[in-house]
Design a protein around this motif. Structure first.
Motif, PDB file in Angstrom:
ATOM      1  N   VAL A 159      43.770  33.964  44.448  1.00 53.80           N
ATOM      2  CA  VAL A 159      44.038  35.410  44.466  1.00 53.80           C
ATOM      3  C   VAL A 159      44.590  35.850  43.107  1.00 53.80           C
ATOM      4  CG1 VAL A 159      45.590  37.147  45.443  1.00 53.80           C
ATOM      5  CG2 VAL A 159      44.305  35.641  46.948  1.00 53.80           C
ATOM      6  N   ALA A 160      45.464  35.007  42.532  1.00 48.73           N
ATOM      7  CA  ALA A 160      46.014  35.340  41.207  1.00 48.73           C
ATOM      8  C   ALA A 160      44.882  35.417  40.176  1.00 48.73           C
ATOM      9  CB  ALA A 160      47.040  34.304  40.787  1.00 48.73           C
ATOM     10  N   LYS A 199      43.059  38.552  40.683  1.00 49.40           N
ATOM     11  CA  LYS A 199      43.835  39.689  40.175  1.00 49.40           C
ATOM     12  C   LYS A 199      43.749  39.777  38.645  1.00 49.40           C
ATOM     13  CE  LYS A 199      47.253  40.361  43.822  1.00 49.40           C
ATOM     14  NZ  LYS A 199      48.570  39.954  44.321  1.00 49.40           N
ATOM     15  N   SER A 200      43.800  38.599  37.994  1.00 51.96           N
ATOM     16  CA  SER A 200      43.674  38.643  36.524  1.00 51.96           C
ATOM     17  C   SER A 200      42.267  39.084  36.137  1.00 51.96           C
ATOM     18  CB  SER A 200      44.017  37.295  35.905  1.00 51.96           C
ATOM     19  OG  SER A 200      42.960  36.401  36.101  1.00 51.96           O
ATOM     20  N   LEU A 248      40.608  41.288  37.779  1.00 51.34           N
ATOM     21  CA  LEU A 248      40.648  42.753  37.881  1.00 51.34           C
ATOM     22  C   LEU A 248      41.308  43.360  36.638  1.00 51.34           C
ATOM     23  CD1 LEU A 248      41.643  43.263  41.645  1.00 51.34           C
ATOM     24  CD2 LEU A 248      39.443  43.790  40.574  1.00 51.34           C
ATOM     25  N   ALA A 249      42.372  42.700  36.161  1.00 55.82           N
ATOM     26  CA  ALA A 249      43.042  43.192  34.945  1.00 55.82           C
ATOM     27  C   ALA A 249      42.093  43.104  33.746  1.00 55.82           C
ATOM     28  CB  ALA A 249      44.301  42.382  34.674  1.00 55.82           C
ATOM     29  N   ARG A 258      35.531  45.655  42.784  1.00 51.53           N
ATOM     30  CA  ARG A 258      36.981  45.760  42.985  1.00 51.53           C
ATOM     31  C   ARG A 258      37.284  45.760  44.491  1.00 51.53           C
ATOM     32  NH1 ARG A 258      40.965  47.423  39.540  1.00 51.53           N
ATOM     33  NH2 ARG A 258      39.498  48.043  37.940  1.00 51.53           N
ATOM     34  N   ASN A 314      39.334  42.907  46.652  1.00 52.66           N
ATOM     35  CA  ASN A 314      40.502  43.248  47.485  1.00 52.66           C
ATOM     36  C   ASN A 314      40.303  42.758  48.914  1.00 52.66           C
ATOM     37  OD1 ASN A 314      42.004  44.410  45.471  1.00 52.66           O
ATOM     38  ND2 ASN A 314      41.036  46.416  45.719  1.00 52.66           N
ATOM     39  N   GLN A 360      40.597  38.889  49.160  1.00 53.33           N
ATOM     40  CA  GLN A 360      41.956  38.352  49.072  1.00 53.33           C
ATOM     41  C   GLN A 360      42.791  38.755  50.281  1.00 53.33           C
ATOM     42  OE1 GLN A 360      42.808  39.840  45.160  1.00 53.33           O
ATOM     43  NE2 GLN A 360      44.148  41.460  45.905  1.00 53.33           N
TER      44      GLN A 360
END
Lengths: 171, 593
Positions: free
Chosen positions: B254-255, B258-259, B261-262, B551, B555, B558
């Protein structure tokens, strides 16, 4: 044209001279040095002097030179590679460094990859070339030699004045 | 009786005479043509080394006295077609004759008179720049590439319009980043699902429930049931460990998502910047204006100095390892000449000292005479043991250079300040304006330490002249810029380069930057803001279709994975808790062995 006639005269003059097949073959070998290696170098002055002074066929030398010039051009990449490999070989660095810092030796341009490569190649090639040329001359004289000597065009060529110049250096 | 075999003669003695005649002819030819041959060879070698034509009108070699005299030396500029680098009336050299037998050229002293720099020439004298061959050609190509790496901002004000080029979606980085992230999300989902399936919690939970049921009716003496319950608790603990391990994997995944997504957001910012660059919007930052106006011209001096510094490094390398250079030009392949420097021996080339006398402003009514010194120019600095030094001075000149290749890491420095030099007028990039700096003071500082460069070039003039072309007057912006700069008589320009040679930073500033930037901001500010907004909208329209679904998918994946893990963990925890509680009740606080 003159050069070609002279070359033909030299060739047949040499083949039919009193010189031994060994003398003719030795001349061809020395001539091959002139053709295979870049001409304007000190070692070729020595080769030329040897060709003139030693009792070997000068005509054979001229023949060897003329025949091996195109091979010299063709084989330049190979000579470059050989020279490069030898000059940059770590085991030979001491030798080259000594020679390079010695009087006269650098003037031979031995440190040029093409010069060194071609000289080494010519040296290695000299032995088989000598025996092959000697065998060729013996076979020629035993088979075609007499017929050529009797031909009209041979007598015409040999009667030329240019031949007289050659005779000065015949073995 | 057979006659004895004739004795084979080894030498052809009668050929000695002709050979000697040939030798005498060679000596006579050498005497007659030595100067011509030496001149030809010097021109050829000089041209090969510098990458520009070297011409010598006359050369005399006096070997018995060790003297060489050159007259009418012209060295063309390697960079400018119709300009000479230098000309010299006469160079008189004292050489050591003995090292010539080792093919080493040792010049004890050169006196050069009548040096002139930057004189015009009738024909193009560049060689390396055109052929790209040899060491000079390669160095020229490298320095050109080096100079082209600087991103010089473009200033488009001539028409006063902001042109929008077509934006190719394939050149946007957010779209491939979104596709990659979508694929990662799908593979994570599959991996996590496989992880859940491999947990295989069903049988463990069922057996635990059965044990709990049996425990409800068991007494403290029902050892088999109690033992079953304890084994069920152990199995639940192991199941919990598996769930925890899976949870750790999910958390890391998940991390990562998320990165991702960043990173999508960063890619979108890059796309904005890329699209903005397509618009060629003028920047209002003063440093950017300075770079846009003067960087193309300011890089040239650095490029030229770097060319000579790199040439020096190739021909004067540190250390004593064998070094190769292109062989002599001939009909046959040139090959490479490999030099073998030897400790405590002479280098292949050494110029111990040179005295230079030269003219500045040679065409003016009163040309100024200057003097200089050059020492220790050698092909093998490690053998000579001292750096090459150059210095020159005069009323309006101070110059010095040092090439220190004695140690393993070469350090090259140069500095010069020349006053009263009339610089040629040049067109200001992006503006139909010509700037004539007039007589200016030019300063150059250059240090190349290993692969780290620090260089500075500055021009200061107090009498600049501006000229405009007719196109400028037709635009409002052009008129405003003209009004801004035409009254400025001073020019104070400075360019600096610093950092690693392969990727240095360039900074250019001038006293004009702030004035022009303020004007631009006042006139073009709103147009630029509107254009930027338009660009962002265009990028968003292309990117959103791809990024939005990804995106959402990320989401969803996760959230789903985390919920599944939490659910499984809750089931295990609840059953374990019930079993332990009931066990305590049955045993009444007694601990079984």
């Amino acid at each position: 044209m003159f050069a070609i006639i002279k070359l033909i005269q030299s060739l047949f003059g040499a083949l039919h001279s009193e010189g031994t097949p060994g003398q003719l073959a030795a001349g061809i070998v020395l001539g091959s040095f002139l053709g295979l290696t870049p001409l304007l170098n000190l070692h070729n002055a020595v080769i030329f002097a040897a060709l003139v002074l030693l009792n070997i066929s000068f005509a054979g030398g001229m023949l060897g030179w003329a025949v091996f010039i195109p091979f010299g051009f063709l084989l330049d990449p190979l000579f470059d590679w050989i020279g490069h490999s030898l000059l940059l070989a770590p085991g030979l660095r001491g030798l080259w460094t000594s020679l390079y810092n010695m009087p006269i030796m650098p003037l031979t341009n031995f440190n040029n990859t093409v010069v060194l490569g071609s000289v080494v190649f010519a040296l290695l090639f000299a032995v088989p070339l000598f025996f092959a040329a000697r065998y060729g001359v013996v076979r020629y004289r035993a088979t075609l030699g007499e017929r050529v000597r009797q031909s009209r065009w041979y007598r015409a060529v040999m009667a030329s004045k240019v031949y007289n110049v050659y005779k000065m250096f015949r073995p | 009786m057979s006659s004895p075999a004739p004795r084979l003669k080894v030498f052809r003695w009668r050929a000695v005479g002709p050979l000697l005649v040939l030798l005498v002819i060679a000596v006579i030819l050498w005497i007659l043509f030595a100067d011509t041959i030496a001149r030809h060879e010097s021109q050829q070698v000089g041209t090969q080394v510098l990458g520009a034509k070297v011409e010598i009108q006359d050369m005399h070699v006096d070997l018995p006295h060790g003297k060489v005299t050159l007259r009418g030396l012209t060295i063309a500029s390697p960079h400018e077609a119709l300009r000479n680098l230098l000309q010299a009336d006469e160079l008189a050299a004292d050489i050591d004759v003995v090292p010539l037998t080792e093919k080493k050229l040792i010049i004890n002293r050169i006196a050069a008179t009548g040096l002139r720099f930057g004189t015009p020439r009738a024909t193009d004298g560049r060689v390396a720049a055109k052929s790209g061959e040899g060491i000079a050609g390669r160095v020229m190509a490298e320095t050109r590439e080096w100079a082209s790496q600087f991103q010089i901002p473009v200033l488009q004000l001539a028409t006063g319009k902001l042109s929008i080029d077509s934006l190719d979606p394939r050149r946007l980085s957010a779209i491939p980043a979104a596709q990659a992230l979508g694929a990662r999300a799908d593979s994570s989902r599959k991996a996590w699902q496989a992880g859940f399936d491999s947990l295989n919690l069903g049988p463990t939970l069922d057996s635990a429930k059965a044990a709990l049921d049996r425990l409800q009716h068991a007494s403290a003496t029902d050892l088999a049931t109690l033992n079953d319950a304890r084994q069920a608790i152990d199995r639940l603990k192991r199941a919990r460990d598996r769930v925890t391990a899976l949870d750790r994997g999910v958390t890391q995944g998940v991390a990562g998502l998320k990165s991702g997504l960043a990173e999508l957001d960063s890619a979108r910012q890059r796309d904005y910047a890329f699209a903005r660059s397509l618009l060629k919007l003028p920047s209002f930052d003063a440093p950017q204006i300075g770079a846009a106006l003067f960087a193309p011209g300011a890089i040239k001096p650095f490029e030229r100095v770097l060319y000579y510094a790199q040439l020096a490094r190739r021909y004067m390398p540190p250390g004593l390892l064998p070094r190769a250079a292109t062989g002599p030009k001939r009909a046959r392949r040139a090959g490479e000449d490999i030099r073998f420097p030897k400790e405590r021996d002479l280098p292949a080339f050494l110029l111990r000292s040179a005295e230079l006398s030269f003219l500045l402003h040679p065409n003016s009514a009163q040309p100024q005479r200057y003097g200089g010194q050059l020492s220790g120019l050698t092909s093998d600095p490690a053998l000579y043991g001292r750096p090459t030094q150059l210095s020159a001075s005069g009323p309006q000149l101070a110059a010095g250079a040092m090439l220190n290749h004695v140690r393993e890491i070469p350090v090259d420095t140069a500095g010069a300040t020349v006053g009263g030099i009339t610089l040629p007028p040049f067109t200001v990039p992006g503006l139909p304006l010509r700037l004539d700096p007039g007589a200016a003071t030019t300063t150059l500082g250059f240090t190349l330490n290993g692969d780290t460069i620090h260089a500075r070039f500055a021009v200061r003039s107090t009498n600049v002249q501006w000229a405009r072309d007719s196109g400028l007057t037709r635009t409002t912006i052009g008129e405003l810029i003209w009004r801004t700069v035409s009254g400025i008589k001073d020019l104070d320009l400075e360019a600096r380069i610093s950092g690693e040679l392969h990727h240095p930073d360039l900074a250019v500033r001038s006293n004009l930057d702030q004035a022009i930037a303020t004007r631009l901001r006042a006139v073009l500010g709103e147009q630029v803001a509107a254009a930027e907004k338009q660009v962002r909208a265009r990028v968003d329209s292309l990117v959103n279709d791809k990024v939005g679904p990804v995106r959402a998918r990320v989401n969803e994946v996760q959230t789903q994975a985390q919920a599944q893990v939490a659910q499984q963990r809750a089931k295990v925890d609840e059953l374990q808790k019930q079993l332990e509680q009931r066990l305590r009740q049955v045993l009444g606080g007694v601990r079984l062995p």
